[in-house]
Every structure is written in C-alpha cells, then in structure tokens.
Design a protein around this motif. Structure first.
Motif, PDB file in Angstrom:
ATOM      1  N   UNK A   1      38.732  50.038  22.273  1.00 17.10           N
ATOM      2  CA  UNK A   1      38.521  49.973  23.713  1.00 17.10           C
ATOM      3  C   UNK A   1      37.054  49.971  24.090  1.00 17.10           C
ATOM      4  N   UNK A   2      36.207  50.449  23.160  1.00 15.72           N
ATOM      5  CA  UNK A   2      34.793  50.587  23.507  1.00 15.72           C
ATOM      6  C   UNK A   2      33.926  49.659  22.657  1.00 15.72           C
ATOM      7  N   UNK A   3      34.480  48.646  22.063  1.00 11.24           N
ATOM      8  CA  UNK A   3      33.708  47.778  21.190  1.00 11.24           C
ATOM      9  C   UNK A   3      32.667  46.999  22.008  1.00 11.24           C
ATOM     10  N   UNK A   4      31.588  46.627  21.308  1.00  9.66           N
ATOM     11  CA  UNK A   4      30.492  45.857  21.895  1.00  9.66           C
ATOM     12  C   UNK A   4      29.774  46.607  23.010  1.00  9.66           C
ATOM     13  N   UNK A  35      49.137  49.622  27.461  1.00 13.77           N
ATOM     14  CA  UNK A  35      49.349  48.224  27.857  1.00 13.77           C
ATOM     15  C   UNK A  35      49.957  48.105  29.256  1.00 13.77           C
ATOM     16  N   UNK A  36      49.761  46.968  29.850  1.00  8.66           N
ATOM     17  CA  UNK A  36      50.402  46.640  31.132  1.00  8.66           C
ATOM     18  C   UNK A  36      51.683  45.875  30.809  1.00  8.66           C
ATOM     19  N   UNK A  37      52.849  46.485  31.006  1.00  4.97           N
ATOM     20  CA  UNK A  37      54.108  45.810  30.635  1.00  4.97           C
ATOM     21  C   UNK A  37      54.563  44.823  31.715  1.00  4.97           C
ATOM     22  N   UNK A  68      39.696  40.646  26.473  1.00  8.44           N
ATOM     23  CA  UNK A  68      39.520  42.070  26.750  1.00  8.44           C
ATOM     24  C   UNK A  68      40.541  42.674  27.675  1.00  8.44           C
ATOM     25  N   UNK A  69      41.537  41.887  28.099  1.00 13.59           N
ATOM     26  CA  UNK A  69      42.586  42.409  28.959  1.00 13.59           C
ATOM     27  C   UNK A  69      42.143  42.544  30.405  1.00 13.59           C
ATOM     28  N   UNK A  70      42.869  43.342  31.152  1.00 14.97           N
ATOM     29  CA  UNK A  70      42.563  43.601  32.564  1.00 14.97           C
ATOM     30  C   UNK A  70      42.062  45.033  32.672  1.00 14.97           C
ATOM     31  N   UNK A  71      40.786  45.184  32.972  1.00 10.75           N
ATOM     32  CA  UNK A  71      40.205  46.528  33.018  1.00 10.75           C
ATOM     33  C   UNK A  71      40.314  47.251  31.695  1.00 10.75           C
ATOM     34  N   UNK A  72      40.286  46.495  30.596  1.00  8.97           N
ATOM     35  CA  UNK A  72      40.400  47.094  29.274  1.00  8.97           C
ATOM     36  C   UNK A  72      41.823  47.308  28.800  1.00  8.97           C
ATOM     37  N   UNK A 317      51.791  33.173  35.895  1.00  6.30           N
ATOM     38  CA  UNK A 317      50.967  34.102  35.128  1.00  6.30           C
ATOM     39  C   UNK A 317      49.549  34.189  35.696  1.00  6.30           C
ATOM     40  N   UNK A 318      49.009  33.061  36.134  1.00 10.45           N
ATOM     41  CA  UNK A 318      47.663  33.047  36.715  1.00 10.45           C
ATOM     42  C   UNK A 318      47.630  33.877  37.993  1.00 10.45           C
ATOM     43  N   UNK A 319      48.680  33.754  38.802  1.00 11.30           N
ATOM     44  CA  UNK A 319      48.767  34.538  40.034  1.00 11.30           C
ATOM     45  C   UNK A 319      48.743  36.032  39.726  1.00 11.30           C
ATOM     46  N   UNK A 320      49.586  36.470  38.789  1.00  7.88           N
ATOM     47  CA  UNK A 320      49.675  37.918  38.548  1.00  7.88           C
ATOM     48  C   UNK A 320      48.394  38.458  37.905  1.00  7.88           C
ATOM     49  N   UNK A 321      47.733  37.661  37.081  1.00  5.85           N
ATOM     50  CA  UNK A 321      46.467  38.118  36.501  1.00  5.85           C
ATOM     51  C   UNK A 321      45.451  38.348  37.608  1.00  5.85           C
ATOM     52  N   UNK A 322      45.374  37.434  38.559  1.00  8.73           N
ATOM     53  CA  UNK A 322      44.445  37.608  39.678  1.00  8.73           C
ATOM     54  C   UNK A 322      44.831  38.814  40.535  1.00  8.73           C
ATOM     55  N   UNK A 323      46.131  39.024  40.699  1.00  8.96           N
ATOM     56  CA  UNK A 323      46.599  40.184  41.466  1.00  8.96           C
ATOM     57  C   UNK A 323      46.225  41.483  40.747  1.00  8.96           C
ATOM     58  N   UNK A 324      46.444  41.536  39.442  1.00  6.62           N
ATOM     59  CA  UNK A 324      46.102  42.730  38.673  1.00  6.62           C
ATOM     60  C   UNK A 324      44.614  43.039  38.767  1.00  6.62           C
ATOM     61  N   UNK A 325      43.797  42.003  38.680  1.00  3.33           N
ATOM     62  CA  UNK A 325      42.344  42.203  38.736  1.00  3.33           C
ATOM     63  C   UNK A 325      41.875  42.668  40.117  1.00  3.33           C
ATOM     64  N   UNK A 326      42.697  42.408  41.131  1.00  2.00           N
ATOM     65  CA  UNK A 326      42.309  42.789  42.492  1.00  2.00           C
ATOM     66  C   UNK A 326      42.619  44.249  42.815  1.00  2.00           C
ATOM     67  N   UNK A 327      43.416  44.905  41.977  1.00  2.00           N
ATOM     68  CA  UNK A 327      43.849  46.268  42.253  1.00  2.00           C
ATOM     69  C   UNK A 327      42.717  47.250  41.989  1.00  2.00           C
ATOM     70  N   UNK A 328      42.408  48.048  42.979  1.00  2.00           N
ATOM     71  CA  UNK A 328      41.397  49.087  42.836  1.00  2.00           C
ATOM     72  C   UNK A 328      42.091  50.375  42.373  1.00  2.00           C
ATOM     73  N   UNK A 329      41.627  50.915  41.278  1.00  2.00           N
ATOM     74  CA  UNK A 329      42.258  52.118  40.764  1.00  2.00           C
ATOM     75  C   UNK A 329      43.285  51.801  39.696  1.00  2.00           C
TER      76      UNK A 329
END
Length: 391
Positions: A1-4, A35-37, A68-72, A317-329
C-alpha cells in the motif's frame, strides 16, 4: 500500500506497531487495504448470453487496480451467472449482496435479472448500473439504471427516426410476443404517440422467437408500410431480410434495433441487406470514431470482443470509477449509494444524452441513438449526430 513513497518502510513499521495497541492508525491501514467489492449478475450460459459486458467492465477495473486502485483500495469484481433462470438470478444477487457485501452492481447484462432482483436491491439499498438493460424492470425501478437505451426506448427512437427524420407516413412496428415484454411495448407505443401525435399503420406485438418471418413481412406489405421497425435479435433480423427478398417485397424501409448492428449480420446479408438501418445505442462501434479510442485500445488489449455489449460494460465501469473517485471520505455501500443518488448528469460522448441515476423511482436516461445503414455489405453511419427524443 505504501510502495514508491519515500520513507514508506518506516511509516509501515509505525502502523504495524500501532496496530498492536488497536490505535486509529491501525484502522486507517486496514481500511486502505480493504478491497472495494463490486458485483454483477449476467447471463453467461444458456441460449442468449452477454459475456462481453462484464468482460469489458473487468478490463476497466483491472486497469484501475494496475494504476493503484481508488484511494489505494483495489476493486474486487465478482460476477455471477444467472443461467437465464429467475431462481438462479435471485440466488446470485443474494450471494453478492448478503454474503460478499458488494457496494454496487456494475455491468450486469441479462434478459431477466432486473425483474428477479429489483425489489431486493431496493430493500438492501444497493444500486445496479446495468451494462445492458433488457427487461422492463431495468428501466422502471428505483435502484437500477442502465447505461444503454434498451429495447423499449430504442423502439420509440427508431419509430421517431422513421417518421420524423426519414419522413415516412405509414410507419409500422413489429415487436416480440414475450409476455414479460408486453408492458414495455405498450408504454413504448404510448410514448411514440405522445411525442409525435401520430398513429402507427400497424402495431404487431406477437412475433415469436422461432416464427417464420415470411408471414410478418407479408403483413407489412399488405398494410402498405413505408417503413417498418422490427425489434428482433440477430438471427431473426437475418431471417426477416431474407424472407422479404424471397417474397419480392420492395419499397419498404426496414429498421432494426441494436442486435442487428453486427459484423455477422453485414457479412451474412451482404447485398440482400442493402439499405437496411440499425439502431446503435452508443457511438457506433464499427467506426474509427476518436470517441472510441480508449475503449477500442482497452478491449483489444484484454481480448474482449468489440460489440455494443462491451461498450455498455465499459461505460458502466467508467461511470462507477468516476463516482468512487468523487467520494470524500470512506467508500462504503452507503456512501456509494448516496453518490449515485446525487448523480444527475454524467456527460460522456459515448451516448447522446447525459447518464443519470438520481433518486427517482425509474431510470431511462439514455434516450438517444445513432443510426447505421448497410451499404455495399458494410455498416455506415447514417446519422452523424445522435437522434434524441424530445423530453
């Protein structure tokens, strides 16, 4: 999770030590690694399958994870086969939602999954971004929102194209006789009449899956149809056009829905299909459109067939990835659901109207199509701009 990350070994060691005393830092580390299921219930076996939709969604998620996933957090994509059986569809949804704890379903494509599970999704507070919505419940329930136009709105747009764009006076409609689809066809007819103020010359809703198409093309001839829209699937479309040729029927503009828009139909019909139209629910995939560049490259890289179904899975899938990235917290089932309820206008050039979920009791935001025409054995774009239904 902390690579690079410079000094990551020290940070990781500190977090491990903190976990020994159950500190908040431990919870943070565990949350970042969880993981995000995400689930999907699709028809993957049986006479009518839609494997491209979930394969395309998986390709999108794999790329996100590689970056790198969504928020790690990595995306864990779980796909269930409903086997074209309502009971199997019900069990599949419960395994995903109750046992696996999925936050949302994405890219599902099935003939019956929406009807089988719509109420269950509502009860559990889970949303489904359908890659390919087919049955009426996909477009008439609160927790399911397909990215595609679907057969019902697709029929309305195709009839609208025949009368309002091509200018035909005697327009006819031929729909399948499946009982589950009858409410959808009825509402489609009412919507067309409401939009145009026009009646159809012929409204046939009783075409069987194995019927001889000759009787229906002769009905179109007898009724004097200038144009006729048929909602059939790929083999039915081929049989329809071949029957029209065998009966020497000329002077009718044949218009089909998205299942007709394939390389196989063009190859089999060749010159016999000259001039027929098909509805493309997304940017037509058999074109060099720059809009399709990313989809095209990713699908070829992951060996996913280039079809309308894979466009739907990719877009979902593109829609939900953008939605996930928009979530604060924290990303949870509840925060994903809230973000989708707040999604009212997702802009993408893949479709002609903004995609939306929102908090309505039904969802059919994709009310547009481009039309393609078979010319010289190849599909050509007939409408460079999307044909959109008036609100």
């Amino acid at each position: 999770m902390f690579r690079n990350v410079q000094g990551s070994n020290v940070l990781f060691a500190g977090l491990v030590a903190s976990c020994l005393v159950a500190s908040p830092a431990c919870s943070l580390a565990q949350g970042k690694s969880k993981p995000i299921p995400i689930g999907a219930v699709s028809t993957l076996s049986g006479p009518f399958t839609f494997p491209e939709a979930t394969a395309a969604a998986a390709a999108v998620f794999d790329r996100v994870n590689a970056q790198g996933g969504v928020g790690g957090r990595m995306i864990k994509y779980l796909v269930e086969d409903d086997k074209l059986d309502p009971g199997a569809a019900t069990q599949a949804a419960r395994r995903l939602v109750d046992n696996e704890g999925v936050y949302v379903n994405v890219g599902s494509a099935s003939l019956l999954e929406c009807t089988a599970n719509a109420n269950f999704y509502k009860e559990r507070g889970v949303y489904s971004i359908q890659g390919t919505g087919v049955d009426p419940a996909c477009f008439s329930t609160s927790n399911i929102s397909p990215v595609n136009t679907g057969p019902y709105t697709g029929l309305v747009i195709s009839l609208y194209f025949a009368s309002e764009v091509l200018g035909h006076k005697k327009v006819c409609s031929f729909a399948t006789g499946n009982a589950v689809q009858q409410p959808g066809w009825r509402l489609a007819m009412e919507r067309y009449i409401r939009i145009t103020g026009k009646q159809l010359t012929l409204d046939e809703r009783n075409v069987g899956n194995t019927d001889d198409m000759s009787s229906f093309v002769l009905k179109a001839k007898k009724a004097g149809c200038d144009a006729a829209v048929f909602v059939g699937i790929e083999p039915q479309v081929v049989s329809w056009v071949q029957a029209a040729k065998a009966q020497n029927i000329a002077g009718v503009t044949w218009i089909f829905l998205t299942p007709a828009y394939t390389e196989k139909v063009a190859e089999v019909l060749a010159k016999d299909g000259e001039g027929i139209y098909a509805n493309s629910e997304f940017e037509p995939f058999l074109t060099p459109s720059p809009v399709l560049e990313d989809w095209n490259r990713l699908m070829r890289e992951k060996h996913v067939p280039l079809t309308s179904f894979s466009e739907g899975g990719y877009l979902a899938a593109t829609v939900i990835v953008d939605v996930l990235k928009s979530i604060k917290g924290d990303i949870t089932r509840e925060t994903v659901a809230q973000a989708l309820r707040n999604l009212h206008s997702y802009q993408t050039p893949l479709i002609g109207t903004p995609y939306a979920v929102g908090d309505g009791d039904k969802h059919s935001s994709n009310s547009s199509s481009k039309f393609v025409r078979l010319v010289g054995g190849k599909w050509e774009v007939a409408t460079p701009d999307f044909v959109r239904l008036p609100n």
